[in-house]
Design an enzyme around this catalytic site. Structure first.
Site, PDB file in Angstrom:
ATOM      1  N   ASN A  65     -16.578  30.519 -13.150  1.00 59.38           N
ATOM      2  CA  ASN A  65     -15.771  29.645 -12.308  1.00 59.38           C
ATOM      3  C   ASN A  65     -16.680  28.649 -11.604  1.00 59.38           C
ATOM      4  OD1 ASN A  65     -13.463  28.764 -10.611  1.00 59.38           O
ATOM      5  ND2 ASN A  65     -14.678  29.681  -8.970  1.00 59.38           N
ATOM      6  N   GLU A  66     -16.500  27.377 -11.929  1.00 60.84           N
ATOM      7  CA  GLU A  66     -17.192  26.264 -11.286  1.00 60.84           C
ATOM      8  C   GLU A  66     -18.715  26.372 -11.330  1.00 60.84           C
ATOM      9  OE1 GLU A  66     -15.405  25.757  -7.402  1.00 60.84           O
ATOM     10  OE2 GLU A  66     -13.578  24.898  -8.277  1.00 60.84           O
ATOM     11  N   PRO A  67     -19.300  26.520 -12.520  1.00 59.86           N
ATOM     12  CA  PRO A  67     -20.765  26.583 -12.596  1.00 59.86           C
ATOM     13  C   PRO A  67     -21.399  25.292 -12.103  1.00 59.86           C
ATOM     14  CG  PRO A  67     -19.829  26.192 -14.775  1.00 59.86           C
ATOM     15  CD  PRO A  67     -18.674  26.498 -13.853  1.00 59.86           C
ATOM     16  N   ARG A  68     -22.462  25.437 -11.337  1.00 63.23           N
ATOM     17  CA  ARG A  68     -23.222  24.294 -10.840  1.00 63.23           C
ATOM     18  C   ARG A  68     -24.710  24.617 -10.927  1.00 63.23           C
ATOM     19  NH1 ARG A  68     -20.408  22.210  -5.160  1.00 63.23           N
ATOM     20  NH2 ARG A  68     -18.300  21.805  -5.975  1.00 63.23           N
ATOM     21  N   GLU A 102     -15.848  22.191 -13.204  1.00 63.22           N
ATOM     22  CA  GLU A 102     -14.999  21.299 -12.402  1.00 63.22           C
ATOM     23  C   GLU A 102     -14.777  19.950 -13.068  1.00 63.22           C
ATOM     24  OE1 GLU A 102     -16.483  22.203  -7.983  1.00 63.22           O
ATOM     25  OE2 GLU A 102     -17.964  22.614  -9.565  1.00 63.22           O
ATOM     26  N   TYR A 147     -10.587  18.534  -6.025  1.00 64.31           N
ATOM     27  CA  TYR A 147     -10.506  18.723  -4.578  1.00 64.31           C
ATOM     28  C   TYR A 147     -10.957  17.423  -3.921  1.00 64.31           C
ATOM     29  CZ  TYR A 147      -9.800  23.655  -5.578  1.00 64.31           C
ATOM     30  OH  TYR A 147      -9.284  24.846  -6.027  1.00 64.31           O
ATOM     31  N   TRP A 151     -14.617  16.276  -1.937  1.00 62.54           N
ATOM     32  CA  TRP A 151     -15.537  15.430  -2.710  1.00 62.54           C
ATOM     33  C   TRP A 151     -15.639  14.001  -2.167  1.00 62.54           C
ATOM     34  CZ3 TRP A 151     -13.398  16.866  -8.255  1.00 62.54           C
ATOM     35  CH2 TRP A 151     -13.610  18.240  -8.466  1.00 62.54           C
ATOM     36  N   GLU A 180      -7.615  23.747 -11.631  1.00 62.54           N
ATOM     37  CA  GLU A 180      -7.453  23.926 -10.185  1.00 62.54           C
ATOM     38  C   GLU A 180      -7.277  22.564  -9.536  1.00 62.54           C
ATOM     39  OE1 GLU A 180     -10.257  26.107  -7.828  1.00 62.54           O
ATOM     40  OE2 GLU A 180     -10.666  27.553  -9.427  1.00 62.54           O
ATOM     41  N   TRP A 212      -4.026  25.448  -6.989  1.00 66.79           N
ATOM     42  CA  TRP A 212      -4.705  26.421  -6.144  1.00 66.79           C
ATOM     43  C   TRP A 212      -4.171  26.225  -4.731  1.00 66.79           C
ATOM     44  CZ3 TRP A 212      -8.259  30.267  -6.963  1.00 66.79           C
ATOM     45  CH2 TRP A 212      -8.847  30.824  -5.812  1.00 66.79           C
TER      46      TRP A 212
END
Length: 229
Positions: A65-68, A102, A147, A151, A180, A212
């Protein structure tokens, strides 16, 4: 109803990347190239996938979930995503696999998407190149999140973000999913999210949108979730 099952979380909640680095050393960004951490992660994947790959409840496997990898070259996550998704496919060729990112864009997409701009979501700062990752043969569809308030964008930017990912999906002939998105507490959620939903349904071929999140307060008045519920 079927489940998109994330196998990791970027953040500390619910078994994040730092669970591995706390044991095997390094920091968050080194997780993707840490041999010991990756061995442990793949052992976990093997256990989960082999246990549930015959379950009708599974829709797809999600790498994270949302790798950064903030400040990293995007090639680090691209290589990791390629290797890990291929490993999952070797265990279970019958289910789809997604990255779970994302949808961050880079200059790779400057000639692919309409209205490309130079701002946070387009700089590749978080170490993710959505277009290059979607081109990985062992990733079956793309995910992107939205989002706008976190951001630094106005909510009206949302439809452009959706249309841009739709364009990349079309260029690579793969589905993309708005996995999401949210409107913060205090805003009119119907009026704000309505144009985004209309963009998904009427102006693009985006595979779907998943808000979400749905939730409510406990009778005690405590809200156990976040300000997007």
């Amino acid at each position: 109803m079927q489940l998109i099952l994330p196998l990791l979380n970027n953040f500390d909640a619910l078994g994040g990347i730092n669970t591995y680095t706390n044991v095997y050393g390094g920091d968050h960004n080194s997780f993707y190239t840490n041999t010991r951490a990756q061995t442990a992660y793949k052992n976990y994947i093997k256990f989960i996938v082999n246990r549930y790959k015959s379950s009708p409840a599974i829709f797809s496997w999600e790498l994270c979930n949302e790798p950064r990898c903030s400040g990293c070259n995007s090639s680090i996550i691209t290589k990791w995503a390629s290797d890990t998704s291929a490993y999952i496919k070797s265990l279970d060729p019958n289910h789809m696999v997604s990255l779970g990112d994302e949808g961050w864009l880079t200059s790779t997409s400057a000639t692919t998407v309409p209205n490309y701009e130079q701002s946070y979501a387009y700089t590749g700062y978080e170490g993710v190149d959505f277009q290059k990752n979607l081109a990985i043969s062992t990733l079956d569809y793309g995910t992107f999140h939205m989002y706008f308030d976190q951001w630094g964008y106005n909510y009206t930017w949302g439809s452009k973000w959706i249309e841009q990912h739709n364009a990349i999906g079309k260029a690579l002939n793969k589905p993309v999913l708005l996995e999401e998105y949210a409107v913060p507490e205090g805003m009119d959620r119907i009026a704000t999210a309505g144009p985004w939903q209309d963009t998904v349904l009427r102006r693009t071929s985006v595979a779907g949108d998943m808000m979400w999140q749905f939730g409510t307060k406990f009778p005690s008045g405590i809200m156990p979730l976040d300000n997007y519920a």
